[in-house]
Design an enzyme around this catalytic site. Structure first.
Site: not given
Length: 697
Positions: A516, A565-567
């Site tokens: 992102g 983890g991303e998110g």
């Protein structure tokens, strides 16, 4: 289950019905498509048949790849079974496949077993799969044995494939009529939606209601079977890309000047003028926080959440984000960028999210957020080749833009950007090195194995891959699209499109990972307004996120150093952010102090009633002068130092009642007596001041 109800679909139709064009429209938004051609080349002297094949080839975009299975009909099942979850397949068509199957060159053979193998492969296929087939059941029974064999075999194939597909659509005269859908709003399977004209899928709202109804029914059944309360979290609503109808009268989905970029087919280009958040409501909301009735000092750094929400919503009293969608981008990077990543781990994470399991899906369910798994094109090894070609970059940007548009049209109030591909850290580091001049070793996080150990050898291979990629592209342009093509890859390109589309639709985005933030860096050159619609929840201790956030001016709200983890990190912080917005919207204003003039009037009224303000004097207190007995009754304003202490307040000369000096401002003070001398005038005749500091009558 997807919001449009299918992951595999069978498109039926007669000759020249438009079935192939309709099937191609279902996968038009996919970045890459594997086109599986089943028909044989035919007689080389048949010009009409050759023209038909050429028309099919001409409609395919340049990014599509073509694979032919005419040599061996059993190969089609192998192609379908071997497709990965990040792929999109279009099989056109089963009629040609049956023709090859019945060819004497492939006989004798067990046709029924071959059809069953194809059906099993379609049932287990994890990819997005569209199959086209002629519908021959509406015609008369052929009079020739070969014709009857073809109709029987194709009918059996259509029935077997339709039985295992998620959806079946019949195209008649270019109009699509959905014959099979996974669920209806009432929860029943196999319901038939209303006929629609050339629309790829049933309405998103209907499918979403169906998904919710299915989840509620499943949970109720499990609870009843268990004989008690089911305390497990509800499964999140798992979505896949689709076109949703625009909600009527929704200000959040208001069109902007940037929408024709996609609608008219124009390219996404640098210097786009996209909307900015409201510049007035954000500061107004923060100023309003100072007036709220809270016992402490306030919300601290979380005041920025209120200001951000107010600016993006255009109101000084923003509401909590009630509709949230998580976009999970899945796309792997080949080569050294993925060093140390277990093979197939990212695909397992994506499949886990589709099933409503895993950390990301659990947190999405806890927050009441929908989860949309987005397959992005795989990237080539950046140390040797460009990650994508320029056509793939254009398609990925449009794809991400459309994902944001769909979310806005569905009434989503906040997007959360997530990613789970292999090699994303190295790709993000390469993008940061190209756009911000960062050193790859400084922005590449350590590689941690599944057992919790640090793999320095894998980290060094990643650094070497990024170094070689930067050396390979040292003379390449550093424009946004060039960076995406050479270094970024599919997931960062789609994420960039999401940020641009969300900006165009005034939709805020919550970030927390390298994909992102790398997309935010690239989006600066395309539309500088995009970063103002982004909110960074937590940097997670990731060096690339820290650097990109500093360049973009995105200060992280929290410093929890989460690594889920991303998110997932952003979803962990989301309940806190919602609570802050709820408090800011619901708390009343703090009661203010009484007006000073009102207090003075009340004091004057109390003095006029004889209630001495300076003590319990026995005088009448008339006029505030108080002829008391020295206990302090009388004028409180003139009775400041009853003890004669030098450290008390100085005596202030009252304004004269008649003619006197032009000013009463003191110019010199005698500490021992408390007397003052007026500049340019003699002290008026009068009684000597009281040594105790009181004026004598």
């Amino acid at each position: 289950m997807s919001v449009d109800g299918w992951n595999t679909v069978l498109v039926l139709g007669g000759i020249r019905s438009g079935k192939s064009e309709f099937a191609e429209s279902l996968v038009a938004e996919a970045p890459t498509v594997r086109y599986v051609a089943t028909s044989a080349a035919g007689d080389p002297t048949d010009a009409e048949w050759a023209a038909r094949l050429e028309a099919h080839r001409a409609r395919r975009p340049g990014s599509w790849t073509t694979e032919e299975t005419a040599d061996d009909p059993r190969r089609l099942a192998d192609v379908v079974a071997s497709a990965g979850p990040n792929e999109t397949l279009l099989v056109d068509d089963l009629g040609g496949w049956v023709t090859v199957l019945l060819d004497p060159a492939h006989q004798p053979a067990d046709d029924t077993a071959t059809i069953a193998e194809l059906a099993d492969a379609v049932r287990a296929c994890p990819a997005r799969l569209v199959l086209v087939s002629p519908e021959v059941g509406l015609s008369l029974v052929p009079t020739t044995p070969l014709g009857r064999a073809f109709v029987d075999a194709l009918g059996a194939a259509n029935r077997a494939v339709a039985d295992v597909c998620d959806a079946v659509v019949l195209v008649v005269a270019g109009q699509a009529c959905w014959l099979k859908a996974p669920a209806a709003p009432g929860g029943g399977a196999g319901a038939v939606p209303a006929p629609q004209a050339a629309v790829p899928a049933p309405a998103a709202t209907t499918a979403a209601q169906a998904t919710a109804a299915q989840g509620a029914a499943a949970q109720a059944t499990a609870t009843a079977a268990g004989g008690g309360h089911d305390d497990r979290a509800a499964l999140p609503q798992v979505l896949t890309p689709t076109t949703a109808p625009e909600p009527a009268g929704a200000p959040w989905a208001a069109p902007t000047m940037a929408l024709p970029v996609v609608a008219t087919g124009l390219v996404i280009q640098p210097g786009m003028e996209l909307p900015m958040p409201d510049e007035y409501t954000g500061p107004q909301a923060v100023e309003r926080l100072a007036t709220l009735d809270v016992p402490g000092a306030g919300l601290g750094v979380l005041e920025r959440v209120v200001g951000f929400a107010a600016a993006t919503q255009g109101t000084p009293t923003p509401k909590p984000w009630d509709s949230v969608r998580v976009l999970l981008l899945h796309g792997d990077h080949a080569g050294g960028a993925a060093a140390g990543a277990p093979p197939g781990e990212s695909a397992r994470r994506a499949a886990q999210a589709r099933a409503g399991q895993g950390v990301l899906a659990r947190l999405a369910a806890e927050n009441g957020a929908s989860l949309q798994v987005v397959e992005t094109p795989a990237s080539e090894p950046i140390e040797r080749l460009p990650a994508l070609d320029h056509e793939q970059v254009e398609q990925a940007l449009r794809y991400g833009w459309r994902l944001a548009e769909e979310a806005a049209e569905a009434g989503v109030r906040l997007l959360v950007l997530a990613a789970c591909g292999a090699g994303t850290d190295a790709a993000a580091a390469a993008v940061l090195a190209a756009t911000a001049g960062a050193e790859p070793p400084a922005v590449l996080g350590r590689v941690v194995t599944a057992g919790g150990e640090i793999d320095d050898a894998a980290w060094m291979r990643r650094c070497a891959a990024v170094r070689d990629a930067l050396h390979r592209t040292r003379r390449s342009p550093r424009d946004a699209k060039d960076v995406l093509a050479e270094l970024g890859g599919g997931d960062i390109a789609v994420a960039t499109g999401v940020l641009l589309g969300a900006t165009a639709r005034r939709l805020p985005v919550l970030l927390d990972g390298p994909v992102g933030l790398a997309a935010g860096m690239v989006s600066r050159d395309l539309a500088g307004q995009a970063r103002h619609w982004c909110l960074l929840a937590d940097h997670g201790g990731h060096p690339a996120v820290r650097l990109a956030a500093d360049v973009l001016g995105l200060d992280p709200l929290l410093d929890l150093r989460l690594d889920l983890g991303e998110g997932a990190n952003a979803l962990t912080a989301l309940p806190l952010l919602r609570s802050v917005l709820s408090l800011a919207a619901a708390l009343p204003a703090r009661p203010g102090p009484d007006d000073a003039a009102t207090v003075a009037d009340e004091a004057a009224a109390a003095g006029a009633d004889g209630d001495g303000a300076g003590g319990d004097g026995d005088g009448d207190g008339a006029g505030g002068d108080g002829a008391g007995d020295g206990d302090g009754a009388g004028d409180a304003a003139a009775d400041r130092d009853t003890d004669g202490d030098d450290g008390g307040a100085e005596f202030v000369e009252p304004e004269p009642a008649g003619p006197g000096p032009a000013t009463t401002a003191p110019t010199a003070t005698t500490a021992s007596t408390g007397t003052t001398a007026s500049a340019g005038a003699a002290e008026p005749a009068g009684p000597e001041p009281d040594p105790a500091g009181r004026r004598a009558d």
